[in-house]
Design a protein around this motif. Sequence first.
Motif, mmCIF file in Angstrom:
data_model
loop_
_atom_site.group_PDB
_atom_site.id
_atom_site.type_symbol
_atom_site.label_atom_id
_atom_site.label_comp_id
_atom_site.label_asym_id
_atom_site.label_seq_id
_atom_site.Cartn_x
_atom_site.Cartn_y
_atom_site.Cartn_z
ATOM 1 N N ALA A 102 0.834 -1.211 0.000
ATOM 2 C CA ALA A 102 0.000 0.000 0.000
ATOM 3 C C ALA A 102 0.867 1.259 0.000
ATOM 4 O O ALA A 102 0.613 2.196 -0.760
ATOM 5 C CB ALA A 102 -0.934 -0.009 1.208
ATOM 6 N N SER A 103 1.920 1.284 0.822
ATOM 7 C CA SER A 103 2.813 2.451 0.882
ATOM 8 C C SER A 103 3.511 2.671 -0.452
ATOM 9 O O SER A 103 3.661 3.806 -0.907
ATOM 10 C CB SER A 103 3.897 2.261 1.952
ATOM 11 O OG SER A 103 3.317 1.924 3.173
ATOM 12 N N LEU A 106 1.021 4.000 -3.052
ATOM 13 C CA LEU A 106 0.730 5.413 -2.732
ATOM 14 C C LEU A 106 1.865 6.323 -3.212
ATOM 15 O O LEU A 106 1.621 7.401 -3.748
ATOM 16 C CB LEU A 106 0.533 5.597 -1.225
ATOM 17 C CG LEU A 106 -0.889 5.375 -0.709
ATOM 18 C CD1 LEU A 106 -0.899 5.350 0.821
ATOM 19 C CD2 LEU A 106 -1.846 6.460 -1.215
ATOM 20 N N TRP A 129 -5.247 4.077 -10.193
ATOM 21 C CA TRP A 129 -4.254 4.069 -9.110
ATOM 22 C C TRP A 129 -4.840 4.563 -7.788
ATOM 23 O O TRP A 129 -4.517 4.028 -6.727
ATOM 24 C CB TRP A 129 -3.034 4.928 -9.490
ATOM 25 C CG TRP A 129 -2.083 4.239 -10.422
ATOM 26 C CD1 TRP A 129 -2.294 3.976 -11.750
ATOM 27 C CD2 TRP A 129 -0.784 3.716 -10.108
ATOM 28 N NE1 TRP A 129 -1.198 3.337 -12.272
ATOM 29 C CE2 TRP A 129 -0.262 3.168 -11.299
ATOM 30 C CE3 TRP A 129 -0.016 3.689 -8.949
ATOM 31 C CZ2 TRP A 129 1.007 2.576 -11.347
ATOM 32 C CZ3 TRP A 129 1.244 3.104 -9.001
ATOM 33 C CH2 TRP A 129 1.738 2.550 -10.189
ATOM 34 N N GLU A 130 -5.695 5.604 -7.844
ATOM 35 C CA GLU A 130 -6.235 6.183 -6.602
ATOM 36 C C GLU A 130 -7.135 5.193 -5.841
ATOM 37 O O GLU A 130 -6.874 4.918 -4.666
ATOM 38 C CB GLU A 130 -6.976 7.480 -6.926
ATOM 39 C CG GLU A 130 -7.429 8.201 -5.691
ATOM 40 C CD GLU A 130 -6.821 9.598 -5.541
ATOM 41 O OE1 GLU A 130 -7.196 10.231 -4.570
ATOM 42 O OE2 GLU A 130 -6.001 10.027 -6.360
ATOM 43 N N SER A 133 -5.027 2.217 -4.557
ATOM 44 C CA SER A 133 -4.182 2.486 -3.384
ATOM 45 C C SER A 133 -5.026 2.595 -2.119
ATOM 46 O O SER A 133 -4.616 2.130 -1.052
ATOM 47 C CB SER A 133 -3.294 3.713 -3.592
ATOM 48 O OG SER A 133 -4.055 4.852 -3.817
ATOM 49 N N ALA A 134 -6.237 3.163 -2.251
ATOM 50 C CA ALA A 134 -7.136 3.227 -1.085
ATOM 51 C C ALA A 134 -7.522 1.819 -0.621
ATOM 52 O O ALA A 134 -7.497 1.518 0.579
ATOM 53 C CB ALA A 134 -8.389 4.029 -1.430
ATOM 54 N N THR A 137 -4.642 0.113 1.097
ATOM 55 C CA THR A 137 -4.478 0.659 2.444
ATOM 56 C C THR A 137 -5.453 -0.006 3.415
ATOM 57 O O THR A 137 -5.108 -0.292 4.556
ATOM 58 C CB THR A 137 -4.692 2.196 2.434
ATOM 59 O OG1 THR A 137 -3.780 2.763 1.493
ATOM 60 C CG2 THR A 137 -4.445 2.807 3.790
#
Length: 194
Positions: A102-103, A106, A129-130, A133-134, A137
């Motif tokens: 996740a990091s 991001l 990508w947005e 990545s959420a 996370t």
Amino acid sequence: MNLTETTTKEWLKNFNTIIQEKKEYLSELDTPIGDGDHGNNMARGMTAVMESLEQKSPETVQDILKLVAMSLISKVGGASGPLYGTAFLEMSKAAGESSDIASLVLAGLAGIKKRGGAVLGDKTMVDVWEPVSASLTHGNLTEEIIQVSVESTKDLVAKKGRASYVGERAIGHLDPGAVSSGYLFDSLLKAVQS
């Protein structure tokens, strides 16, 4: 969920396979709203990535991601090379401190946004990508989330990149960078689940 040398290589192998299989489709998607070369560019880039991995045998996640970045920047034309290259470069920098997927994603997303200036809803790879990545996370990324993100670009008006030149005519077309990003994250899921 952490990225290891093995899963990173597996991820890239999966991604290369699907890019080579789908290169004509990606270029077809790119024809009405772009230069019509996204698939060929990505295929050339991933061929270079696979050759570099074989020749240089990088041993850390950081080194693998950096090698991917350099291969894509030097071999992929259009906007895709710099954007994907920047994403992998930022992921490689982040991998110096953490191997948390996740990091890393991001960090890649931040690089793409800074380089291309796109935000969510601009009909670009950021639209994949947005949300990915959420989901990473929150630890709940699925193929369905990836697919929905890719499909979301179909009804958007392009505000960035080559597709923005055709304005409203871009509506009804999937964004090619979003589609290849979908393949990237499908490939990642397969690698970490195998």
